[in-house]
Design a protein around this motif. Sequence first.
Motif, PDB file in Angstrom:
ATOM      1  N   PRO A  67      -7.432   5.348   0.877  1.00  0.00           N
ATOM      2  CA  PRO A  67      -6.914   6.668   0.055  1.00  0.00           C
ATOM      3  C   PRO A  67      -6.026   7.363   0.973  1.00  0.00           C
ATOM      4  O   PRO A  67      -6.143   7.435   2.257  1.00  0.00           O
ATOM      5  CB  PRO A  67      -8.366   7.476  -0.377  1.00  0.00           C
ATOM      6  CG  PRO A  67      -9.359   7.068   0.777  1.00  0.00           C
ATOM      7  CD  PRO A  67      -8.896   5.695   0.936  1.00  0.00           C
ATOM      8  N   SER A  68      -5.118   8.382   0.596  1.00  0.00           N
ATOM      9  CA  SER A  68      -4.320   8.957   1.142  1.00  0.00           C
ATOM     10  C   SER A  68      -3.399  10.133   0.291  1.00  0.00           C
ATOM     11  O   SER A  68      -3.647   9.940  -0.932  1.00  0.00           O
ATOM     12  CB  SER A  68      -2.966   8.153   1.918  1.00  0.00           C
ATOM     13  OG  SER A  68      -2.303   7.856   0.891  1.00  0.00           O
ATOM     14  N   GLU A  69      -2.611  10.860   0.991  1.00  0.00           N
ATOM     15  CA  GLU A  69      -2.091  12.079   0.128  1.00  0.00           C
ATOM     16  C   GLU A  69      -0.915  11.450  -0.488  1.00  0.00           C
ATOM     17  O   GLU A  69      -0.444  11.877  -1.798  1.00  0.00           O
ATOM     18  CB  GLU A  69      -1.463  13.268   1.214  1.00  0.00           C
ATOM     19  CG  GLU A  69      -2.952  14.067   1.479  1.00  0.00           C
ATOM     20  CD  GLU A  69      -2.575  15.040   2.682  1.00  0.00           C
ATOM     21  OE1 GLU A  69      -1.274  15.256   2.844  1.00  0.00           O
ATOM     22  OE2 GLU A  69      -3.642  15.762   2.998  1.00  0.00           O
ATOM     23  N   LYS A  70      -0.230  10.415   0.213  1.00  0.00           N
ATOM     24  CA  LYS A  70       1.120   9.779  -0.250  1.00  0.00           C
ATOM     25  C   LYS A  70       1.059   8.391  -0.156  1.00  0.00           C
ATOM     26  O   LYS A  70       0.625   8.068   0.824  1.00  0.00           O
ATOM     27  CB  LYS A  70       2.227  10.666   0.481  1.00  0.00           C
ATOM     28  CG  LYS A  70       3.766  10.037  -0.177  1.00  0.00           C
ATOM     29  CD  LYS A  70       4.678  10.938   0.690  1.00  0.00           C
ATOM     30  CE  LYS A  70       5.861  10.057   0.268  1.00  0.00           C
ATOM     31  NZ  LYS A  70       7.007  10.840   1.124  1.00  0.00           N
ATOM     32  N   MET A  71       1.831   7.570  -1.208  1.00  0.00           N
ATOM     33  CA  MET A  71       1.781   6.161  -0.846  1.00  0.00           C
ATOM     34  C   MET A  71       3.260   5.666  -1.114  1.00  0.00           C
ATOM     35  O   MET A  71       3.624   6.181  -2.341  1.00  0.00           O
ATOM     36  CB  MET A  71       0.667   5.398  -1.834  1.00  0.00           C
ATOM     37  CG  MET A  71       0.735   3.931  -1.393  1.00  0.00           C
ATOM     38  SD  MET A  71       0.048   3.038  -2.525  1.00  0.00           S
ATOM     39  CE  MET A  71       1.210   3.282  -4.002  1.00  0.00           C
ATOM     40  N   THR A  72       3.920   5.079  -0.400  1.00  0.00           N
ATOM     41  CA  THR A  72       4.957   4.463  -0.500  1.00  0.00           C
ATOM     42  C   THR A  72       5.057   2.884  -0.565  1.00  0.00           C
ATOM     43  O   THR A  72       4.706   2.334   0.414  1.00  0.00           O
ATOM     44  CB  THR A  72       6.131   4.851   0.378  1.00  0.00           C
ATOM     45  OG1 THR A  72       6.192   6.346   0.406  1.00  0.00           O
ATOM     46  CG2 THR A  72       7.617   4.600   0.025  1.00  0.00           C
ATOM     47  N   LEU A  73       5.418   2.187  -1.542  1.00  0.00           N
ATOM     48  CA  LEU A  73       5.498   0.909  -1.855  1.00  0.00           C
ATOM     49  C   LEU A  73       6.923   0.339  -1.566  1.00  0.00           C
ATOM     50  O   LEU A  73       7.822   0.838  -2.209  1.00  0.00           O
ATOM     51  CB  LEU A  73       4.875   0.283  -3.115  1.00  0.00           C
ATOM     52  CG  LEU A  73       5.252  -1.038  -3.550  1.00  0.00           C
ATOM     53  CD1 LEU A  73       4.039  -1.958  -2.460  1.00  0.00           C
ATOM     54  CD2 LEU A  73       4.659  -1.598  -4.703  1.00  0.00           C
ATOM     55  N   LYS A  74       6.967  -0.318  -0.476  1.00  0.00           N
ATOM     56  CA  LYS A  74       8.384  -1.004  -0.124  1.00  0.00           C
ATOM     57  C   LYS A  74       8.240  -2.694  -0.447  1.00  0.00           C
ATOM     58  O   LYS A  74       7.943  -3.349   0.418  1.00  0.00           O
ATOM     59  CB  LYS A  74       8.678  -0.665   1.183  1.00  0.00           C
ATOM     60  CG  LYS A  74       8.961   0.693   1.367  1.00  0.00           C
ATOM     61  CD  LYS A  74       9.676   1.062   2.888  1.00  0.00           C
ATOM     62  CE  LYS A  74       9.975   2.298   3.117  1.00  0.00           C
ATOM     63  NZ  LYS A  74      10.836   2.714   4.178  1.00  0.00           N
TER      64      LYS A  74
ATOM     65  N   ILE B 160       3.397  -1.322   2.555  1.00  0.00           N
ATOM     66  CA  ILE B 160       3.015  -0.090   1.910  1.00  0.00           C
ATOM     67  C   ILE B 160       2.758   0.875   2.809  1.00  0.00           C
ATOM     68  O   ILE B 160       1.989   0.683   3.939  1.00  0.00           O
ATOM     69  CB  ILE B 160       1.646  -0.411   1.215  1.00  0.00           C
ATOM     70  CG1 ILE B 160       1.860  -1.575   0.199  1.00  0.00           C
ATOM     71  CG2 ILE B 160       1.126   0.814   0.364  1.00  0.00           C
ATOM     72  CD1 ILE B 160       0.411  -2.132  -0.526  1.00  0.00           C
ATOM     73  N   ILE B 161       3.350   2.041   2.740  1.00  0.00           N
ATOM     74  CA  ILE B 161       3.098   3.014   3.517  1.00  0.00           C
ATOM     75  C   ILE B 161       2.260   4.294   3.228  1.00  0.00           C
ATOM     76  O   ILE B 161       2.429   4.743   2.192  1.00  0.00           O
ATOM     77  CB  ILE B 161       4.372   3.629   4.000  1.00  0.00           C
ATOM     78  CG1 ILE B 161       5.359   2.581   4.806  1.00  0.00           C
ATOM     79  CG2 ILE B 161       4.254   4.937   4.940  1.00  0.00           C
ATOM     80  CD1 ILE B 161       6.658   2.796   4.837  1.00  0.00           C
ATOM     81  N   PHE B 162       1.189   4.604   3.969  1.00  0.00           N
ATOM     82  CA  PHE B 162       0.333   5.649   3.508  1.00  0.00           C
ATOM     83  C   PHE B 162       0.474   6.802   4.360  1.00  0.00           C
ATOM     84  O   PHE B 162       0.583   6.524   5.548  1.00  0.00           O
ATOM     85  CB  PHE B 162      -1.125   5.399   3.600  1.00  0.00           C
ATOM     86  CG  PHE B 162      -1.571   4.191   2.675  1.00  0.00           C
ATOM     87  CD1 PHE B 162      -1.779   4.251   1.329  1.00  0.00           C
ATOM     88  CD2 PHE B 162      -1.218   2.750   3.141  1.00  0.00           C
ATOM     89  CE1 PHE B 162      -2.181   3.177   0.459  1.00  0.00           C
ATOM     90  CE2 PHE B 162      -1.251   1.766   2.144  1.00  0.00           C
ATOM     91  CZ  PHE B 162      -1.935   1.702   0.725  1.00  0.00           C
ATOM     92  N   GLU B 163       0.443   7.878   3.917  1.00  0.00           N
ATOM     93  CA  GLU B 163       0.660   9.356   4.662  1.00  0.00           C
ATOM     94  C   GLU B 163      -0.305  10.349   4.356  1.00  0.00           C
ATOM     95  O   GLU B 163      -0.444  10.625   3.195  1.00  0.00           O
ATOM     96  CB  GLU B 163       2.151   9.607   4.494  1.00  0.00           C
ATOM     97  CG  GLU B 163       3.137   8.649   5.126  1.00  0.00           C
ATOM     98  CD  GLU B 163       4.810   8.948   4.736  1.00  0.00           C
ATOM     99  OE1 GLU B 163       5.332   9.284   5.974  1.00  0.00           O
ATOM    100  OE2 GLU B 163       5.121   9.074   3.785  1.00  0.00           O
TER     101      GLU B 163
END
Length: 178
Positions: free
Chosen positions: A38-45, A51-54
Amino acid sequence: MSFLSIFSFMFWSLLYGPGMLTAVSVVLAKPGMPISIPSEKMTLKNLENRIIFEGAVLIKREGMTVNADRAEVLLSESKQSGSLLTESDSGRDVSQIIATGSVRIVRGAQQAKAEKGVYKKGEEVFVLTGNPEVWDKDFHVKGKVITFFIDEERTLVSESQAVIYNTKNELKREKKLN
């Protein structure tokens, strides 16, 4: 679990509604051993296989938790040609997770912290750098690089500085009664 299933789960989790604050992904590290992130933001490239979790990242895997500011999940290349989002795409898997920023790990009684942690799936190791430290009930260790060999339950510390606590008082002498 196919990549399409993982992607669909993440996509619908993000679109669930305006009140949803976290992105959640569940991928398989080994058969039967899920990794939850789980994270506040996820970006799928998708084209970069990452996959970037921030923000408030929490990685959970089989008795181990990792907190970090950011995490990148690198996926293995697809064995299929063409689009990466096809039903037949079952060749992608987690190959590496790179956690950065205030990394904290808890595994049983053992705790660790560092600025960067890298999990390598094929080797089943977690490498900590950036002022890494490890605590357990009987010791506190600092070093340049700390490597956890997960399957072997072994830890390697380079350029170590250790403090070992004598919690059993084995050196204490007993008084003779007369």
